[in-house]
Design a protein around this motif. Structure first.
Motif, PDB file in Angstrom:
ATOM      1  N   ALA A   1       7.760   0.554 -14.499  1.00 18.10           N
ATOM      2  CA  ALA A   1       9.117   0.537 -13.939  1.00 18.10           C
ATOM      3  C   ALA A   1       9.127  -0.216 -12.616  1.00 18.10           C
ATOM      4  O   ALA A   1       8.174  -0.151 -11.833  1.00 18.10           O
ATOM      5  N   ALA A   2      10.184  -0.934 -12.361  1.00 17.35           N
ATOM      6  CA  ALA A   2      10.300  -1.713 -11.126  1.00 17.35           C
ATOM      7  C   ALA A   2      10.605  -0.793  -9.948  1.00 17.35           C
ATOM      8  O   ALA A   2      11.173   0.292 -10.105  1.00 17.35           O
ATOM      9  N   ASP A   3      10.199  -1.250  -8.746  1.00 14.95           N
ATOM     10  CA  ASP A   3      10.533  -0.525  -7.529  1.00 14.95           C
ATOM     11  C   ASP A   3      12.046  -0.584  -7.313  1.00 14.95           C
ATOM     12  O   ASP A   3      12.681  -1.624  -7.528  1.00 14.95           O
ATOM     13  N   THR A   4      12.612   0.508  -6.868  1.00 15.79           N
ATOM     14  CA  THR A   4      14.040   0.561  -6.601  1.00 15.79           C
ATOM     15  C   THR A   4      14.289   0.500  -5.093  1.00 15.79           C
ATOM     16  O   THR A   4      13.366   0.626  -4.283  1.00 15.79           O
ATOM     17  N   PHE A   5      15.551   0.332  -4.730  1.00 18.99           N
ATOM     18  CA  PHE A   5      15.921   0.340  -3.319  1.00 18.99           C
ATOM     19  C   PHE A   5      15.572   1.689  -2.693  1.00 18.99           C
ATOM     20  O   PHE A   5      15.105   1.761  -1.551  1.00 18.99           O
ATOM     21  N   THR A   6      15.761   2.763  -3.450  1.00 16.74           N
ATOM     22  CA  THR A   6      15.426   4.093  -2.950  1.00 16.74           C
ATOM     23  C   THR A   6      13.929   4.213  -2.683  1.00 16.74           C
ATOM     24  O   THR A   6      13.516   4.779  -1.657  1.00 16.74           O
TER      25      THR A   6
ATOM     26  N   MET B   1       0.824  -1.202   0.000  1.00 12.19           N
ATOM     27  CA  MET B   1       0.000   0.000   0.000  1.00 12.19           C
ATOM     28  C   MET B   1       0.860   1.255   0.000  1.00 12.19           C
ATOM     29  O   MET B   1       0.618   2.200  -0.761  1.00 12.19           O
ATOM     30  N   VAL B   2       1.864   1.273   0.856  1.00 12.24           N
ATOM     31  CA  VAL B   2       2.699   2.469   0.982  1.00 12.24           C
ATOM     32  C   VAL B   2       3.555   2.668  -0.273  1.00 12.24           C
ATOM     33  O   VAL B   2       3.766   3.800  -0.719  1.00 12.24           O
ATOM     34  N   MET B   3       4.015   1.575  -0.866  1.00 17.21           N
ATOM     35  CA  MET B   3       4.817   1.681  -2.084  1.00 17.21           C
ATOM     36  C   MET B   3       4.030   2.310  -3.235  1.00 17.21           C
ATOM     37  O   MET B   3       4.621   2.887  -4.159  1.00 17.21           O
ATOM     38  N   MET B   4       2.702   2.224  -3.190  1.00 10.23           N
ATOM     39  CA  MET B   4       1.892   2.870  -4.223  1.00 10.23           C
ATOM     40  C   MET B   4       2.139   4.375  -4.258  1.00 10.23           C
ATOM     41  O   MET B   4       1.954   5.028  -5.292  1.00 10.23           O
ATOM     42  N   GLY B   5       2.558   4.925  -3.128  1.00 11.48           N
ATOM     43  CA  GLY B   5       2.856   6.349  -3.095  1.00 11.48           C
ATOM     44  C   GLY B   5       4.035   6.745  -3.965  1.00 11.48           C
ATOM     45  O   GLY B   5       4.212   7.934  -4.293  1.00 11.48           O
ATOM     46  N   ARG B   6       4.835   5.786  -4.348  1.00 12.13           N
ATOM     47  CA  ARG B   6       5.986   6.067  -5.214  1.00 12.13           C
ATOM     48  C   ARG B   6       5.612   6.084  -6.699  1.00 12.13           C
ATOM     49  O   ARG B   6       6.414   6.507  -7.540  1.00 12.13           O
ATOM     50  N   THR B   7       4.401   5.651  -7.036  1.00  8.45           N
ATOM     51  CA  THR B   7       3.987   5.514  -8.436  1.00  8.45           C
ATOM     52  C   THR B   7       4.170   6.778  -9.263  1.00  8.45           C
ATOM     53  O   THR B   7       4.664   6.705 -10.406  1.00  8.45           O
ATOM     54  N   PRO B   8       3.784   7.976  -8.767  1.00 11.59           N
ATOM     55  CA  PRO B   8       3.946   9.171  -9.609  1.00 11.59           C
ATOM     56  C   PRO B   8       5.388   9.476  -9.987  1.00 11.59           C
ATOM     57  O   PRO B   8       5.633  10.200 -10.961  1.00 11.59           O
ATOM     58  N   HIS B   9       6.339   8.922  -9.236  1.00 11.51           N
ATOM     59  CA  HIS B   9       7.751   9.216  -9.474  1.00 11.51           C
ATOM     60  C   HIS B   9       8.413   8.209 -10.421  1.00 11.51           C
ATOM     61  O   HIS B   9       9.614   8.319 -10.685  1.00 11.51           O
ATOM     62  N   LYS B  10       7.639   7.234 -10.908  1.00 11.93           N
ATOM     63  CA  LYS B  10       8.223   6.193 -11.756  1.00 11.93           C
ATOM     64  C   LYS B  10       7.560   6.177 -13.132  1.00 11.93           C
ATOM     65  O   LYS B  10       6.399   6.554 -13.284  1.00 11.93           O
ATOM     66  N   LYS B  11       8.299   5.704 -14.106  1.00 10.90           N
ATOM     67  CA  LYS B  11       7.720   5.506 -15.421  1.00 10.90           C
ATOM     68  C   LYS B  11       6.808   4.279 -15.393  1.00 10.90           C
ATOM     69  O   LYS B  11       6.935   3.413 -14.529  1.00 10.90           O
ATOM     70  N   MET B  12       5.901   4.221 -16.343  1.00  8.15           N
ATOM     71  CA  MET B  12       4.958   3.120 -16.393  1.00  8.15           C
ATOM     72  C   MET B  12       5.689   1.770 -16.443  1.00  8.15           C
ATOM     73  O   MET B  12       6.620   1.584 -17.219  1.00  8.15           O
TER      74      MET B  12
END
Length: 259
Positions: free
Chosen positions: A109-114, A96-107
């Motif tokens: 794109a895999a989740d990064t360590f950052t 759920m919380v990782m969804m907050g990173r979606t606007p910062h990634k390209k379509m």
């Protein structure tokens, strides 16, 4: 960062819900919107975070018309904690919380360590790290609300919009959530029910009734028994604590009212 509403009008069906509202939120401001049920608080906020489209008026984000900003780009700057957080599908808390990173990634794109580190820091900030691997659906209403806040924090927004964020929270976590939000030092626009909490945390209040702003200003300047009687149709005593400056509000029925 500045969020500015200019002469906003909102119509739902044939009803005029929001009438000519203007307000602004600057970096470091904690702006509260208060008013009785049906006054238009949630409708106004839903217009800010683009669920509704105003019939007229303009919303500006750092001087740029929000209508000219892509949704993904505005989501990098504006985070939202809404009232209702029910999901048809189950996710873990970290999902759920990782969804907050979606606007910062390209379509796709895999989740990064950052991304993970930012999300985990958000979970820690709301005191939910021990629940990171739990099912979101298994959480209580208050716990879910704290995770939704963490998701918004993971966006790293410059403006945070809160629609009655203390719903389902007990007193301890109401105070903790609002203190956490205020400590971020970003612009905050929040609809709040509890006038004591609004007075404690907000730097400025806008008071709504029937979709219009009745008055606005610092809480200790505008919150008076006369205002509460006019807007909420109930009597109260308001006193300032000499030790900390917080307002204590005691409600009572007006003559002829029954509890």
């Amino acid at each position: 960062m500045e969020l500015a509403l200019k002469n906003i009008n909102v119509e739902l069906g044939k009803q005029h819900i929001i009438r000519d509202i203007s307000l602004d939120v600057q970096t470091g401001d904690f702006v509260g919107i208060i008013g009785p049920n049906g006054s238009g608080k949630s409708t106004l906020l839903r217009t800010v975070y683009r669920v509704l489209t105003p019939a007229s008026g303009t919303i500006l984000l750092d001087g740029q018309d929000l209508r000219n900003i892509k949704f993904a780009d505005s989501a990098k700057k504006v985070g939202v904690v809404g009232q209702f957080n029910h999901l048809e599908f189950d996710f873990t808390v970290m999902d759920m919380v990782m969804m907050g990173r979606t606007p910062h990634k390209k379509m796709l794109a895999a989740d990064t360590f950052t991304d993970y580190e930012i999300a985990l820091a958000a979970v820690r900030k709301v005191g939910m790290e021990p629940y990171a691997d739990r099912s979101f659906a298994s959480l209580s209403g208050g716990e879910k609300q704290r995770i939704i806040l963490a998701r918004a924090l993971a966006q790293q927004p410059q403006i945070l919009v809160l629609d009655e964020p203390t719903n389902h929270l007990d007193i301890k976590y109401q105070l903790q959530l609002l203190a956490t939000v205020k400590s971020l030092g970003i612009g905050v626009l929040a609809a709040l029910h509890d006038l004591s909490l609004a007075a404690m945390y907000c730097t400025k209040l806008y008071v709504l009734k029937d979709g219009e702003i009745v008055v606005s200003g610092p809480p200790n300047k505008i919150l008076t028994p006369e205002l509460v009687r006019t807007v909420y149709e109930i009597g109260c005593d308001i006193r300032e604590n000499p030790d900390n400056g917080y307002l204590t509000i005691t409600y009572y029925p007006e003559p002829g009212q029954h509890i």
